[in-house]
Enzyme design. Structure first.
Site, PDB file in Angstrom:
ATOM      1  CG  ASN A  50      -1.817   1.214   1.306  1.00 32.77           C
ATOM      2  OD1 ASN A  50      -2.345   1.685   0.302  1.00 32.77           O
ATOM      3  ND2 ASN A  50      -1.997   1.738   2.512  1.00 32.77           N
ATOM      4  CG  PHE A  66      -3.624   4.748  11.225  1.00 32.25           C
ATOM      5  CD1 PHE A  66      -3.683   4.004  12.391  1.00 32.25           C
ATOM      6  CD2 PHE A  66      -4.747   4.828  10.424  1.00 32.25           C
ATOM      7  CE1 PHE A  66      -4.844   3.343  12.748  1.00 32.25           C
ATOM      8  CE2 PHE A  66      -5.905   4.174  10.776  1.00 32.25           C
ATOM      9  CZ  PHE A  66      -5.953   3.424  11.943  1.00 32.25           C
ATOM     10  CB  VAL A  67       0.863   0.778   8.606  1.00 31.34           C
ATOM     11  CG1 VAL A  67       2.037   1.744   8.605  1.00 31.34           C
ATOM     12  CG2 VAL A  67       0.927  -0.109   9.836  1.00 31.34           C
ATOM     13  CG  HIS A  68      -4.745   1.382   6.613  1.00 28.94           C
ATOM     14  ND1 HIS A  68      -4.089   2.561   6.900  1.00 28.94           N
ATOM     15  CD2 HIS A  68      -5.570   1.656   5.571  1.00 28.94           C
ATOM     16  CE1 HIS A  68      -4.508   3.502   6.073  1.00 28.94           C
ATOM     17  NE2 HIS A  68      -5.402   2.977   5.255  1.00 28.94           N
ATOM     18  CB  ALA A  69      -3.601  -3.359   3.276  1.00 34.45           C
TER      19      ALA A  69
END
Length: 285
Positions: A50, A66-69
């Site tokens: 991402n 703020f890490v996410h996928a």
């Protein structure tokens, strides 16, 4: 704060972690979600991809990533992890680097974690609470701060700001304290506007920014006149004509390009002061 406490168990908190670079920092956060049963290793790879695809827009505030996928089969249950780094690392963000805190989110859908994101936005936007989180010596004490419980070494932590006075912003993107400026008059009673908050996936940073924007709208008394929708870049292009403005990061603004509506860049997604200033500019008040 029980929803946030439940999504972020003590076992998913690590302090003073060493990482060689941003990929290593994301890997550390992803590993915790694997260990607590929220995700598989594939989701960690998706979080890295991402950033490779959309840039470091996930660095939402000075020192905070703020890490996410996207929701995927690699997400086994909605959950979070919290990694405080021993040494800061660069993610490549123009103004919010270097990063010392990595919070990871794995979401099964776009709505199950909305209350937790609202809680987290208020916590990180409150200077006193943010300082307590940065200074917590153990995962257990950090978890107690998140839950609003008293510290073992001192008085009870004060709750995040919930009054009409916004928290004072800090960092390079801080703007003058909006409490010193008169609140704007209400829009016409028959007026209903929409503002889009946009990120690469629509479930993480855009939801975080939505919550900060809604805090400002609540303080102004404008919440009944303006709806806020968190969305991703693809959906935002299709919905732009419905909106008064789109709020997003600099990286995502570049991806969006010209959508026929004003695209406003927010550098610190935790700063009610910065969002207040952008909203005033949007409505010329």
């Amino acid at each position: 704060m029980e929803d946030l406490k439940d999504l972020l168990p003590v076992a998913a908190v690590r302090l003073d972690v060493r990482a060689a670079d941003w990929r290593g920092a994301i890997a550390a956060a992803g590993r915790l979600m694997v260990e607590t049963g929220a995700t598989t290793d594939e989701y960690t790879r998706e979080m890295v991809a991402n950033v490779e695809e959309n840039g470091p827009y996930i660095v939402i505030a000075p020192g905070v990533a703020f890490v996410h996928a996207r929701p995927s089969p690699a997400v086994l249950s909605t959950g979070m992890s919290w990694v405080r780094l021993a040494e800061p690392v660069e993610f490549g963000h123009e103004s919010n680097d270097p990063v010392t805190l990595v919070v990871a989110l794995a979401a099964q859908d776009s709505s199950a974690h909305t209350s937790a994101m609202a809680s987290l936005a208020r916590l990180l936007g409150d200077p006193g609470t943010a300082a307590a989180l940065a200074a917590a010596p153990t995962p257990e004490e950090l978890h107690a701060v998140l839950a609003g419980e008293p510290s073992e070494d001192g008085p009870e932590e004060s709750a995040p700001a919930t009054t009409s006075e916004p928290a004072t912003a800090s960092g390079p993107s801080a703007t003058p304290e909006p409490a010193t400026v008169a609140e704007p008059a209400e829009p016409r009673a028959d007026s209903l506007h929409k503002i889009l908050t946009v990120c690469g996936n629509g479930v993480g940073t855009s939801l975080f920014l939505k919550n900060t924007l809604e805090q400002v709208l609540d303080r102004w008394g404008w919440s009944r006149f303006i709806t806020v929708e968190a969305t991703d870049t693809i959906s935002a292009k299709g919905k732009a004509s419905e909106a008064v403005a789109l709020l997003t990061s600099r990286e995502i603004a570049r991806t969006l390009g010209d959508v026929g509506r004003p695209v406003k860049v927010i550098q610190d997604f935790t700063s009610t002061a910065e969002v207040d200033a952008v909203l005033r500019d949007t409505y010329d008040v």
